[in-house]
Design a protein around this motif. Structure first.
Motif, PDB file in Angstrom:
ATOM      1  N   ASP A  35       0.954  -1.442   0.005  1.00  0.00           N
ATOM      2  CA  ASP A  35       0.309   0.091   0.127  1.00  0.00           C
ATOM      3  C   ASP A  35       0.601   1.317   0.232  1.00  0.00           C
ATOM      4  O   ASP A  35       0.353   2.216  -0.586  1.00  0.00           O
ATOM      5  N   GLY A  36       2.167   0.768   0.084  1.00  0.00           N
ATOM      6  CA  GLY A  36       3.408   2.450   0.083  1.00  0.00           C
ATOM      7  C   GLY A  36       3.791   2.579   1.331  1.00  0.00           C
ATOM      8  O   GLY A  36       4.243   3.952   1.662  1.00  0.00           O
ATOM      9  N   SER A  37       2.810   1.729   2.357  1.00  0.00           N
ATOM     10  CA  SER A  37       3.380   2.257   3.542  1.00  0.00           C
ATOM     11  C   SER A  37       5.088   1.308   4.376  1.00  0.00           C
ATOM     12  O   SER A  37       5.186   0.883   3.118  1.00  0.00           O
ATOM     13  N   GLU A  38       5.651   2.033   4.572  1.00  0.00           N
ATOM     14  CA  GLU A  38       6.563   1.302   5.307  1.00  0.00           C
ATOM     15  C   GLU A  38       6.447   1.468   6.807  1.00  0.00           C
ATOM     16  O   GLU A  38       5.559   1.859   7.388  1.00  0.00           O
ATOM     17  N   SER A  39       7.325   0.116   7.519  1.00  0.00           N
ATOM     18  CA  SER A  39       7.301   0.140   8.921  1.00  0.00           C
ATOM     19  C   SER A  39       8.935  -0.040   9.884  1.00  0.00           C
ATOM     20  O   SER A  39      10.021  -0.698   8.803  1.00  0.00           O
ATOM     21  N   LYS A  40       8.968   0.074  10.519  1.00  0.00           N
ATOM     22  CA  LYS A  40      10.451  -0.206  11.206  1.00  0.00           C
ATOM     23  C   LYS A  40       9.776  -0.693  12.740  1.00  0.00           C
ATOM     24  O   LYS A  40       8.867  -0.634  13.336  1.00  0.00           O
ATOM     25  N   ALA A  41      11.038  -1.199  13.523  1.00  0.00           N
ATOM     26  CA  ALA A  41      11.105  -1.703  14.624  1.00  0.00           C
ATOM     27  C   ALA A  41      12.178  -0.803  15.064  1.00  0.00           C
ATOM     28  O   ALA A  41      13.076  -1.208  15.202  1.00  0.00           O
ATOM     29  N   PHE A  42      11.685  -0.462  16.755  1.00  0.00           N
ATOM     30  CA  PHE A  42      12.666   0.236  17.698  1.00  0.00           C
ATOM     31  C   PHE A  42      12.407  -0.640  18.956  1.00  0.00           C
ATOM     32  O   PHE A  42      11.443  -1.480  19.321  1.00  0.00           O
ATOM     33  N   ASN A  43      13.381  -1.104  19.550  1.00  0.00           N
ATOM     34  CA  ASN A  43      13.570  -1.839  20.831  1.00  0.00           C
ATOM     35  C   ASN A  43      13.309  -0.836  22.150  1.00  0.00           C
ATOM     36  O   ASN A  43      13.801   0.150  21.950  1.00  0.00           O
ATOM     37  N   SER A  44      12.164  -1.316  22.343  1.00  0.00           N
ATOM     38  CA  SER A  44      12.081  -1.187  23.922  1.00  0.00           C
ATOM     39  C   SER A  44      13.350  -0.490  24.296  1.00  0.00           C
ATOM     40  O   SER A  44      13.209  -0.224  25.737  1.00  0.00           O
ATOM     41  N   LEU A  45      14.711  -2.169  25.288  1.00  0.00           N
ATOM     42  CA  LEU A  45      15.560  -1.470  25.472  1.00  0.00           C
ATOM     43  C   LEU A  45      16.155  -0.363  25.706  1.00  0.00           C
ATOM     44  O   LEU A  45      16.488   0.359  26.632  1.00  0.00           O
ATOM     45  N   ASP A  46      15.795  -0.170  24.292  1.00  0.00           N
ATOM     46  CA  ASP A  46      17.015   1.823  23.721  1.00  0.00           C
ATOM     47  C   ASP A  46      15.795   2.360  24.360  1.00  0.00           C
ATOM     48  O   ASP A  46      15.976   2.992  24.679  1.00  0.00           O
ATOM     49  N   GLY A  47      14.461   2.312  24.404  1.00  0.00           N
ATOM     50  CA  GLY A  47      13.285   3.290  24.532  1.00  0.00           C
ATOM     51  C   GLY A  47      14.234   3.819  26.240  1.00  0.00           C
ATOM     52  O   GLY A  47      14.371   4.803  26.596  1.00  0.00           O
ATOM     53  N   HIS A  48      13.796   2.526  26.617  1.00  0.00           N
ATOM     54  CA  HIS A  48      14.245   2.824  28.313  1.00  0.00           C
ATOM     55  C   HIS A  48      15.472   3.767  28.388  1.00  0.00           C
ATOM     56  O   HIS A  48      15.328   4.463  29.703  1.00  0.00           O
ATOM     57  N   GLY A  49      16.269   2.936  28.138  1.00  0.00           N
ATOM     58  CA  GLY A  49      17.571   3.914  28.187  1.00  0.00           C
ATOM     59  C   GLY A  49      17.722   5.012  28.086  1.00  0.00           C
ATOM     60  O   GLY A  49      18.203   5.593  28.601  1.00  0.00           O
ATOM     61  N   ILE A  50      16.861   5.366  26.683  1.00  0.00           N
ATOM     62  CA  ILE A  50      17.117   6.977  26.231  1.00  0.00           C
ATOM     63  C   ILE A  50      16.231   7.475  27.600  1.00  0.00           C
ATOM     64  O   ILE A  50      16.629   8.865  27.745  1.00  0.00           O
ATOM     65  N   LYS A  51      15.071   6.932  27.848  1.00  0.00           N
ATOM     66  CA  LYS A  51      14.254   7.843  28.868  1.00  0.00           C
ATOM     67  C   LYS A  51      14.395   7.806  30.163  1.00  0.00           C
ATOM     68  O   LYS A  51      15.161   8.923  30.816  1.00  0.00           O
ATOM     69  N   MET A  52      15.938   7.279  30.464  1.00  0.00           N
ATOM     70  CA  MET A  52      16.947   7.331  32.199  1.00  0.00           C
ATOM     71  C   MET A  52      18.042   7.917  32.037  1.00  0.00           C
ATOM     72  O   MET A  52      18.392   9.217  32.766  1.00  0.00           O
ATOM     73  N   LEU A  53      18.387   8.088  30.679  1.00  0.00           N
ATOM     74  CA  LEU A  53      19.787   9.336  30.328  1.00  0.00           C
ATOM     75  C   LEU A  53      18.938  10.313  30.217  1.00  0.00           C
ATOM     76  O   LEU A  53      19.604  11.124  30.619  1.00  0.00           O
ATOM     77  N   GLN A  54      18.230  10.509  29.526  1.00  0.00           N
ATOM     78  CA  GLN A  54      17.262  11.782  29.609  1.00  0.00           C
ATOM     79  C   GLN A  54      16.878  12.113  31.354  1.00  0.00           C
ATOM     80  O   GLN A  54      17.133  13.312  31.743  1.00  0.00           O
ATOM     81  N   ALA A  55      16.419  11.274  31.915  1.00  0.00           N
ATOM     82  CA  ALA A  55      16.136  11.909  33.519  1.00  0.00           C
ATOM     83  C   ALA A  55      17.479  11.652  34.404  1.00  0.00           C
ATOM     84  O   ALA A  55      17.418  12.658  35.050  1.00  0.00           O
ATOM     85  N   SER A  56      19.023  11.785  33.394  1.00  0.00           N
ATOM     86  CA  SER A  56      19.771  11.720  34.474  1.00  0.00           C
ATOM     87  C   SER A  56      20.732  12.880  33.716  1.00  0.00           C
ATOM     88  O   SER A  56      21.195  13.962  34.322  1.00  0.00           O
ATOM     89  N   GLY A  57      19.572  13.296  32.871  1.00  0.00           N
ATOM     90  CA  GLY A  57      20.670  15.339  33.303  1.00  0.00           C
ATOM     91  C   GLY A  57      20.859  15.615  30.900  1.00  0.00           C
ATOM     92  O   GLY A  57      21.392  16.443  31.443  1.00  0.00           O
ATOM     93  N   VAL A  58      21.447  13.740  30.437  1.00  0.00           N
ATOM     94  CA  VAL A  58      21.852  14.223  29.273  1.00  0.00           C
ATOM     95  C   VAL A  58      20.688  13.862  28.446  1.00  0.00           C
ATOM     96  O   VAL A  58      19.217  13.708  28.564  1.00  0.00           O
ATOM     97  N   GLU A  59      20.090  15.309  27.163  1.00  0.00           N
ATOM     98  CA  GLU A  59      19.592  15.800  26.255  1.00  0.00           C
ATOM     99  C   GLU A  59      20.219  14.630  25.050  1.00  0.00           C
ATOM    100  O   GLU A  59      20.989  14.353  25.169  1.00  0.00           O
ATOM    101  N   VAL A  60      18.806  13.992  25.119  1.00  0.00           N
ATOM    102  CA  VAL A  60      19.369  12.773  23.740  1.00  0.00           C
ATOM    103  C   VAL A  60      18.477  13.363  22.137  1.00  0.00           C
ATOM    104  O   VAL A  60      17.224  14.350  22.057  1.00  0.00           O
ATOM    105  N   ALA A  61      19.072  14.181  21.115  1.00  0.00           N
ATOM    106  CA  ALA A  61      18.669  14.033  19.758  1.00  0.00           C
ATOM    107  C   ALA A  61      18.529  12.824  18.545  1.00  0.00           C
ATOM    108  O   ALA A  61      19.367  12.241  18.965  1.00  0.00           O
ATOM    109  N   ILE A  62      17.815  13.139  17.373  1.00  0.00           N
ATOM    110  CA  ILE A  62      18.208  12.180  16.441  1.00  0.00           C
ATOM    111  C   ILE A  62      18.420  12.967  14.653  1.00  0.00           C
ATOM    112  O   ILE A  62      17.582  14.250  15.015  1.00  0.00           O
TER     113      ILE A  62
END
Length: 179
Positions: A35-62
């Motif tokens: 149908d022209g759409s696309e998909s990607k899979a993200f790892n939940s471990l990465d997501g939680h690590g990003i949240k913890m890192l941000q909570a520690s005071g380090v900003e994250v960018a993509i």
């Protein structure tokens, strides 16, 4: 910082972690549907690590070369406010972040996996790649994760920075105490 500083020494100064998407936050696979759409899979471990890192005071960018509604949704879900899409000029995008946040290059970590990421890896205070990257990328990075992109590599980076900065145990204790 001198050229002889270890990755752990460099990680102590990090205030911003910038990430590529395909091959870092994902395994690099691109799924295109009829149908022209696309998909990607993200790892939940990465997501939680990003949240913890941000909570520690380090900003994250993509900073990513492709444009994807899924990346926008993932960034929003993780509280990532700095998102550059459709940018093959990763270093130019990173430099605009560096200037707007008034950071020294030594305070920035960048994780990427292919040639469009190379100049950002080299300019950053802590340049990181993943084992599924080409060998020449590994040669130019300060460190290479043990886990592959999309398989917990970003979590490994987040934990590494937090360990170097002395904030990882506090994050773990938060869960041990059930708070």
């Amino acid at each position: 910082m001198s050229r002889t500083d270890t990755p752990k020494d460099k990680a102590r100064s990090i205030r911003l972690l910038a990430l590529d998407v395909d091959g870092v936050l994902t395994d690099g696979s691109l799924y295109f549907h009829a149908d022209g759409s696309e998909s990607k899979a993200f790892n939940s471990l990465d997501g939680h690590g990003i949240k913890m890192l941000q909570a520690s005071g380090v900003e994250v960018a993509i900073i990513t070369g492709r444009r994807s509604k899924m990346v926008e949704q993932r960034a929003k879900a993780l509280g990532i406010k700095i998102l550059f899409q459709g940018r093959e000029d990763k270093l130019v995008a990173l430099k605009s972040i560096q200037e707007s946040k008034q950071l020294e290059w030594s305070q920035i970590a960048y994780c990427g996996d292919d040639l469009p990421d190379l100049s950002a890896i080299k300019a950053s205070g802590l340049g990181i790649t993943v084992p599924n990257a080409p060998e020449y990328m590994v040669q130019h990075a300060d460190m290479c994760t043990n886990r592959e992109g999309g398989q917990g590599a970003v979590r490994e980076v987040c934990d590494f920075i937090m360990q170097a900065q002395g904030t990882l145990q506090d994050a773990i204790d938060h869960y041990l105490l059930g708070c």
